[in-house]
Design a protein around this motif. Structure first.
Motif, PDB file in Angstrom:
ATOM      1  N   ARG A 179      -6.966  -0.706   0.460  1.00 44.92           N
ATOM      2  CA  ARG A 179      -5.820   0.002   1.043  1.00 44.92           C
ATOM      3  C   ARG A 179      -5.281  -0.785   2.232  1.00 44.92           C
ATOM      4  O   ARG A 179      -6.054  -1.322   3.027  1.00 44.92           O
ATOM      5  CB  ARG A 179      -6.235   1.409   1.489  1.00 44.92           C
ATOM      6  CG  ARG A 179      -5.080   2.314   1.914  1.00 44.92           C
ATOM      7  CD  ARG A 179      -5.581   3.687   2.344  1.00 44.92           C
ATOM      8  NE  ARG A 179      -4.482   4.600   2.590  1.00 44.92           N
ATOM      9  CZ  ARG A 179      -4.058   5.521   1.742  1.00 44.92           C
ATOM     10  NH1 ARG A 179      -4.670   5.662   0.572  1.00 44.92           N
ATOM     11  NH2 ARG A 179      -3.046   6.310   2.038  1.00 44.92           N
ATOM     12  N   ASN A 229       0.744   1.345   2.421  1.00 48.64           N
ATOM     13  CA  ASN A 229       1.486   2.370   3.158  1.00 48.64           C
ATOM     14  C   ASN A 229       2.816   1.876   3.700  1.00 48.64           C
ATOM     15  O   ASN A 229       3.666   2.684   4.083  1.00 48.64           O
ATOM     16  CB  ASN A 229       0.640   2.904   4.314  1.00 48.64           C
ATOM     17  CG  ASN A 229      -0.362   3.948   3.861  1.00 48.64           C
ATOM     18  OD1 ASN A 229      -0.271   4.468   2.756  1.00 48.64           O
ATOM     19  ND2 ASN A 229      -1.336   4.258   4.697  1.00 48.64           N
ATOM     20  N   HIS A 235       4.447   2.856  -0.243  1.00 48.61           N
ATOM     21  CA  HIS A 235       5.140   3.909   0.502  1.00 48.61           C
ATOM     22  C   HIS A 235       6.384   3.408   1.211  1.00 48.61           C
ATOM     23  O   HIS A 235       7.187   4.214   1.690  1.00 48.61           O
ATOM     24  CB  HIS A 235       4.181   4.546   1.507  1.00 48.61           C
ATOM     25  CG  HIS A 235       3.054   5.288   0.842  1.00 48.61           C
ATOM     26  ND1 HIS A 235       2.042   5.903   1.545  1.00 48.61           N
ATOM     27  CD2 HIS A 235       2.773   5.523  -0.476  1.00 48.61           C
ATOM     28  CE1 HIS A 235       1.195   6.471   0.698  1.00 48.61           C
ATOM     29  NE2 HIS A 235       1.622   6.241  -0.537  1.00 48.61           N
ATOM     30  N   GLY A 287      -2.702  -0.165   5.478  1.00 52.98           N
ATOM     31  CA  GLY A 287      -2.032   0.905   6.197  1.00 52.98           C
ATOM     32  C   GLY A 287      -0.620   0.584   6.633  1.00 52.98           C
ATOM     33  O   GLY A 287       0.110   1.470   7.076  1.00 52.98           O
TER      34      GLY A 287
END
Length: 212
Positions: free
Chosen positions: A28, A53, A77, A30
């Protein structure tokens, strides 16, 4: 950084001499991930990365002929901003791009109409900005998000605006093109930037985890 599993800010790779970028344990990110101006890069491998993200930005890596190496990436995102000489686009698990998307390539092998039907028609790209252009002249390409890095001053803090996108879309040229240039935004202050095979880490707002 092959053992890196989590980045809670932005990570950028600029002007390096490596031919492959392998971060297979990273799950992941961020913030925004930027891979740009790496003239010897031929391969990327992020086998465990599922969520970004911020934005995914890949641009001006002159030897990179395929956008792949992200087999389980399902969510971006921010925006997806991809430019270069790539012949193939392979993000097989992508289901949710919350910003816009811009693809630019000098190759004539990328089918923009098919990509638009898939990515916009199935509501994978949810942002207003959509742009896909093939058979481009390199001199006409718009720089991708973060392609020209700005290294923040130590102690600078601020929120992240990673890869947000607004604006309408239009069609034209070879494929479909959007009003994307002014709508692709870079992210905030805290970053890791690798440049020239050196690592610069900024403490403010940056956290990472090594899988030992």
């Amino acid at each position: 950084m092959p053992a890196l599993t989590l980045v809670k800010s932005d990570i950028s790779f600029h002007e390096n001499e490596f031919s492959s970028l392998v971060m297979d344990k990273l799950e992941r990110i961020g913030g925004t991930v930027t891979i740009a101006n790496n003239n010897k890069l031929t391969e990327t491998s992020f086998k465990s990365l599922s969520v970004v993200n911020g934005a995914l930005s890949i641009g001006n890596n002159t030897q990179l002929v395929s956008i792949d190496g992200f087999p389980v990436l399902s969510e971006i995102h921010g925006t997806a901003d991809l430019a270069g000489s790539f012949d193939e686009y392979k993000l097989p698990s992508l289901q949710d791009v919350r910003g816009g998307m811009r693809l630019q390539t000098t190759s004539n092998k990328v089918g923009c109409s098919d990509l638009e039907r898939k990515l916009k028609g199935e509501n994978i790209v949810k942002g207003d900005t959509w742009s896909c252009s093939a058979s481009m002249q390199e001199s006409n390409m718009v720089p991708t998000v973060g392609q020209s890095p700005t290294i923040p001053n130590s102690g600078t803090s601020g929120g992240s605006n990673s890869g947000g996108s607004t604006g309408g879309s239009t069609k034209g040229g070879n494929g479909s093109s959007g009003n994307a240039a002014d709508n692709m935004q870079t992210s905030g202050a805290s970053k890791i930037i690798t440049q020239g095979s050196s690592l610069f880490a900024f403490v403010v707002g940056f956290v990472y985890t090594l899988g030992l």
